[in-house]
Design a protein around this motif. Structure first.
Motif, PDB file in Angstrom:
ATOM      1  N   ARG A 243       0.843  -1.216   0.000  1.00  0.00           N
ATOM      2  CA  ARG A 243       0.000   0.000   0.000  1.00  0.00           C
ATOM      3  C   ARG A 243       0.865   1.248   0.000  1.00  0.00           C
ATOM      4  O   ARG A 243       0.571   2.239  -0.666  1.00  0.00           O
ATOM      5  N   ASN A 244       1.950   1.170   0.764  1.00  0.00           N
ATOM      6  CA  ASN A 244       2.875   2.304   0.849  1.00  0.00           C
ATOM      7  C   ASN A 244       3.521   2.569  -0.517  1.00  0.00           C
ATOM      8  O   ASN A 244       3.678   3.716  -0.944  1.00  0.00           O
ATOM      9  N   GLU A 247       1.078   4.229  -2.773  1.00  0.00           N
ATOM     10  CA  GLU A 247       0.912   5.626  -2.348  1.00  0.00           C
ATOM     11  C   GLU A 247       2.064   6.481  -2.876  1.00  0.00           C
ATOM     12  O   GLU A 247       1.848   7.569  -3.426  1.00  0.00           O
ATOM     13  N   HIS A 250       1.837   6.999  -6.581  1.00  0.00           N
ATOM     14  CA  HIS A 250       0.802   7.982  -6.904  1.00  0.00           C
ATOM     15  C   HIS A 250       1.321   9.405  -6.620  1.00  0.00           C
ATOM     16  O   HIS A 250       1.115  10.323  -7.426  1.00  0.00           O
ATOM     17  N   THR A 251       1.995   9.553  -5.490  1.00  0.00           N
ATOM     18  CA  THR A 251       2.521  10.879  -5.126  1.00  0.00           C
ATOM     19  C   THR A 251       3.550  11.349  -6.163  1.00  0.00           C
ATOM     20  O   THR A 251       3.552  12.517  -6.574  1.00  0.00           O
TER      21      THR A 251
ATOM     22  N   PHE B  83      -3.469   5.061   6.456  1.00  0.00           N
ATOM     23  CA  PHE B  83      -3.468   5.305   5.003  1.00  0.00           C
ATOM     24  C   PHE B  83      -4.626   6.215   4.589  1.00  0.00           C
ATOM     25  O   PHE B  83      -4.487   7.041   3.686  1.00  0.00           O
ATOM     26  N   ARG B  86      -3.599   9.683   5.541  1.00  0.00           N
ATOM     27  CA  ARG B  86      -2.548  10.172   4.646  1.00  0.00           C
ATOM     28  C   ARG B  86      -3.133  10.582   3.282  1.00  0.00           C
ATOM     29  O   ARG B  86      -2.717  11.572   2.687  1.00  0.00           O
ATOM     30  N   ARG B  87      -4.077   9.783   2.803  1.00  0.00           N
ATOM     31  CA  ARG B  87      -4.699  10.107   1.512  1.00  0.00           C
ATOM     32  C   ARG B  87      -5.332  11.496   1.582  1.00  0.00           C
ATOM     33  O   ARG B  87      -5.191  12.314   0.675  1.00  0.00           O
ATOM     34  N   THR B 120       5.429  11.806   3.142  1.00  0.00           N
ATOM     35  CA  THR B 120       5.953  10.601   2.476  1.00  0.00           C
ATOM     36  C   THR B 120       7.007   9.923   3.347  1.00  0.00           C
ATOM     37  O   THR B 120       7.082   8.702   3.424  1.00  0.00           O
TER      38      THR B 120
END
Lengths: 318, 145
Positions: A243-244, A247, A250-251, B83, B86-87, B120
């Motif tokens: 998941r990280n 993420e 995506h970032t 999560f 964070r989103r 991040t």
């Protein structure tokens, strides 16, 4: 029947009754050995299945890291590469260019260094270590060393479980039964006496060994149950890493979008240049943030290794 | 021949042999009886010990699995919430970045970029594991999840 003769007969009858129990126990022992063997084999199968699921989860994480590595490599080559080219152009055309746009010599060298490293990784693709290098890039970016591709190691040395085969062989019963029985019965048989009491005593001894075998099998089963549960925990952590990774990917893509919006090759426009440097600096930093902590994102005392990336050292059980 | 039948046949033959042997040799009868009693007692002791060991193993297994499941549940919940949070944070930070770019506000841009980098950098996994560690620490009175 005369009295002196009665005593041995009574004794004989009592022995016969106890002897019959012993013989029955001997037969029951066989069933217990079989039960122990079944328990051991079933536990072994469960362990293999749990290990297989963990291997699959590890492979999935590996693929995610490789995909992230590919994205990072492309950004280093495209966006950071573009920035370096424009900065070099500006430096050759304008005196004191770096100072004017808020960039130090060291920073410029670092940008250039990253682009060169990325080009090096890109050139080495196609080799056997490519996937490993890419996963290393995904996990750690260009900062730090990414270890040589390893073959990947599963859960290491679970005490007791490593001796599975020996345990199962032991639980097989055959050699144990023969050995146990032999020792007990040996003295009787060698003494030239009847085999009856020996068989009964052997039955009791065999039953004792079967009880011990059942305990061994149960202990092994318990260790497997605990190990399987721990492996599920490791899979949860791997899913968290996945998941990280998603993420971060995506970032990065969001940041790339913004970089593309503001990028310029007009070296005379100080403000636009400074903004592109600002965005490039953040992008570069983002690319080099490790997804996997160097100190490890492991659970309990299990050690995981992601092949091609780098060992995630475990810590002591919480 | 079935196992029960074999055991019965063998026991029957054994009884006959023992009684006959006892009648002809009283000393042997006593020796055989003593040996049988000893073997039987020894078996009973072993059986009791092994039953106790198996009970201890079962208790150990239950304790371990319960603890692991509790930890797994904490990690799972923590990661889900982390999560999601964070989103939301990333979404706000990119909105701030876009506004900064549109208005040419370098300070807003820098604030957004710093926020994106810092968010991040924070490892949700490390935080989840820290929560698990905290649960094992008796000095920690409450944990925010």
């Amino acid at each position: 029947m005369p009295f002196p003769l009665l005593i041995p007969v009574v004794l004989g009858l009592a022995s016969a009754a106890l002897g019959a129990t012993g013989v029955k126990k001997g037969f029951d022992a066989k069933k217990d050995f079989e039960r122990a063997k079944d328990v051991g084999e079933s536990a072994q199968n469960k362990y293999s299945r749990a290990q297989h699921h963990l291997d699959q989860a590890r492979e999935t994480t590996q693929h995610h890291l490789e995909a992230l590595g590919a994205v990072k490599l492309r950004v280093f080559e495209d966006q950071i590469g573009y920035l370096v080219n424009v900065l070099k152009k500006g430096r050759s055309k304008i005196s004191g260019f770096e100072t004017e746009i808020g960039l130090t010599q060291e920073e410029l060298r670092a940008f250039e260094g990253d682009v060169l490293k990325a080009a090096h990784v890109s050139m080495s693709l196609g080799g056997s270590a490519a996937a490993g290098a890419m996963a290393g890039m995904g996990a750690f970016g260009l900062v730090g060393s990414f270890a040589a591709a390893s073959t990947g190691t599963a859960i290491a040395s679970l005490s007791g479980v490593a001796a599975t085969n020996a345990t199962l062989a032991w639980l097989g019963g055959g050699s144990l039964a023969a050995g146990g029985m032999g020792m007990a019965a040996g003295t009787w048989v060698l003494g030239g006496v009847v085999a009856g009491p020996a068989l009964a005593i052997g039955g009791f001894m065999l039953a004792s060994k079967a009880e011990e075998a059942l305990t061994e099998a149960r202990a092994y089963q318990a260790k497997v149950e605990v190990a399987s549960e721990e492996m599920k925990g490791v899979r949860d952590v791997l899913a968290g890493i996945d998941r990280n990774i998603e993420e971060v990917q995506h970032t990065i893509s969001q940041m790339v979008e913004r970089f593309e919006q503001i990028k310029t090759d007009d070296v005379t426009n100080e403000q636009a240049m400074a903004r592109m440097v600002q965005m490039g600096r953040a992008l570069r930093e983002l690319l080099n943030i490790p997804v996997i902590d160097a100190e490890g994102a492991a659970v309990r005392d299990l050690h995981i290794r992601i092949s091609g990336a780098r060992e995630i050292a475990g810590r002591e059980a919480a | 021949m079935s196992k029960q039948l074999a055991a019965k046949t063998l026991s029957g033959a054994l009884s006959g042999t023992l009684v006959k042997t006892a009648a002809s040799s009283p000393a042997f009868a006593l020796q055989a009886f003593n040996s049988l009693v000893e073997a039987h007692n020894s078996y009973r002791v072993v059986r009791e010990q092994e039953i106790t060991k198996r009970q201890q193993i079962a208790a150990w297994e239950t304790t371990q699995i319960t603890a692991i499941r509790e930890q797994a549940s904490i990690i799972h919940d923590y990661l889900d919430k982390s999560f999601a949070e964070r989103r939301e944070n990333f979404s706000q930070l990119f909105t701030l970045l876009d506004k900064g770019i549109e208005s040419g506000n370098d300070q807003a841009i820098q604030a957004a970029l710093t926020g994106i980098i810092e968010t991040t950098r924070q490892s949700p996994l490390r935080e989840a594991l820290a929560a698990v560690r905290a649960i094992s620490d008796p000095s920690v009175k409450s944990i925010d999840i």
